[in-house]
Design an enzyme around this catalytic site. Structure first.
Site, PDB file in Angstrom:
ATOM      1  CB  SER A  36     -14.978   1.053   0.090  1.00  0.00           C
ATOM      2  OG  SER A  36     -14.827  -0.217  -0.972  1.00  0.00           O
ATOM      3  CG  HIS A  79       0.063   4.330  -0.936  1.00  0.00           C
ATOM      4  ND1 HIS A  79       1.061   3.792  -0.192  1.00  0.00           N
ATOM      5  CD2 HIS A  79      -1.085   3.775  -0.777  1.00  0.00           C
ATOM      6  CE1 HIS A  79       0.519   2.643   0.520  1.00  0.00           C
ATOM      7  NE2 HIS A  79      -0.894   2.855   0.185  1.00  0.00           N
ATOM      8  CE  LYS A  97       4.245  -1.541   5.921  1.00  0.00           C
ATOM      9  NZ  LYS A  97       3.907  -2.580   5.188  1.00  0.00           N
ATOM     10  NE  ARG A 165      -1.973  -6.236   0.818  1.00  0.00           N
ATOM     11  CZ  ARG A 165      -0.861  -5.779   1.337  1.00  0.00           C
ATOM     12  NH1 ARG A 165       0.015  -5.382   0.657  1.00  0.00           N
ATOM     13  NH2 ARG A 165      -0.534  -6.179   2.388  1.00  0.00           N
ATOM     14  CG  ASP A 178       3.246  -5.686   2.164  1.00  0.00           C
ATOM     15  OD1 ASP A 178       3.193  -6.175   3.290  1.00  0.00           O
ATOM     16  OD2 ASP A 178       2.352  -4.520   1.651  1.00  0.00           O
TER      17      ASP A 178
END
Length: 319
Positions: A36, A79, A97, A165, A178
């Site tokens: 993290s 990503h 994803k 987010r 999303d």
């Protein structure tokens, strides 16, 4: 390759927490490390899941020679960066994803994985749900005849908060990437890549609050799809054929029951539902394969091509 595949988890958010819990249910997996940006978060996550190594930077996790597979659970915009770095470090990758927000980035990591002989898969976990597998089987057997139409949506109301987010463009927010990826993936699974794409939606703070999609296919088949952050969509799906239909009456991306021409089918769901997907990764990695036929590199690219067309039409397009 060791008997137990050793995994590293990049990020400590909600999805990482749930998936890590399911990872620990597999007998041939060891969750070895977590990272993290804030080391205390990594340490707390490690303590919760009994993970022996915690890092304050994903690059440190990727430098760990004992990590075989990396699960990428960062915000969407990271990503590509993390997946590429993991592949360059010689790690196999399961990436949440959407695997990337743009086609050039996805093609880049696909090419790199194949070049290095490393497994890479976009984590569309719904493909591995036993009832989704059952759906594909009954359709292939001709139980509903020829598919003519697919309906699917996924949405809920989320209070507008620019820091969240899903409302934050800088983090790859919006309903399409999303939530909408589930209906789009569902349609692709059954009808393939569409010939035409028509989309309409609304934007808030530069991200899509809602999107409606109509996909058209060469034989006249259609898929009517939607995603939303401002309406409580039913999140159901239906597949209409010339001799019947299959209904997914609730949460089609994680079904607990399906109706085939009115007859109910159920299946046992392992863990939180991610176990079948994780088992697939383990099997393909151990077999030395670079992709899964259930969500191949070509299909991830096709899904993203469709989503890119939708994004461009609603004014969402990412650079």
């Amino acid at each position: 390759m060791p008997n137990k595949l050793r995994w590293g988890v990049v990020a400590t958010g909600g999805i990482a927490d749930v998936v890590t819990g399911d990872l620990r249910l597999l007998p041939d997996v060891e969750v070895l490390a977590v990272s993290s940006r804030a080391l205390p978060k990594a340490e707390a996550f490690a303590a919760k899941h009994e993970i022996p190594r915690a890092y304050g930077d994903y690059k440190d996790l990727l430098a760990d020679p004992d990590v075989d597979v990396v699960y990428v659970a960062t915000p969407h915009v990271q990503h590509h960066e993390v997946t590429r770095a993991a592949l360059e470090a010689g790690k196999h990758v399961l990436c949440e994803k959407p695997a990337t927000l743009t086609l050039p980035h996805l093609q880049d990591v696909v090419d790199l994985a194949r070049e290095r002989g490393l497994f890479f898969m976009e984590a569309i976990w719904s493909r591995f749900n036993p009832l989704t597998v059952k759906l594909r089987e009954v359709v292939a057997e001709g139980a509903i005849g020829e598919i003519r139409s697919v309906r699917a949506d996924f949405g809920f109301t989320l209070e507008h908060d620019p820091a969240h987010r899903l409302w934050n463009r800088a983090l790859g927010g919006g309903s399409l990437f999303d939530l909408g990826i589930y209906p789009v993936s569902f349609a692709h699974m059954l009808l393939g890549e569409p010939e035409t794409v028509a989309a309409h939606g609304s934007l808030v703070d530069g991200v899509d609050a809602e999107v409606g999609m109509l996909l058209g296919y060469p034989g006249g088949e259609t898929a009517l799809l939607a995603s939303s952050l401002v309406s409580p969509l039913l999140s159901r799906a239906a597949v209409y054929g010339t001799r019947g239909l299959v209904e997914l009456p609730g949460m089609h991306h994680a079904p607990t029951a399906i109706l085939v021409n009115g007859v109910e089918h159920r299946a046992e769901i392992e863990g939180a539902g991610y176990v079948p997907q994780l088992r697939e990764v383990v099997a393909r990695v151990k077999a030395g394969e670079v992709e899964s036929p259930s969500i191949s590199h070509a299909e991830s690219l096709a899904i993203l091509r469709t989503m890119t067309k939708v994004a461009d039409q609603v004014g969402l397009g990412y650079d």
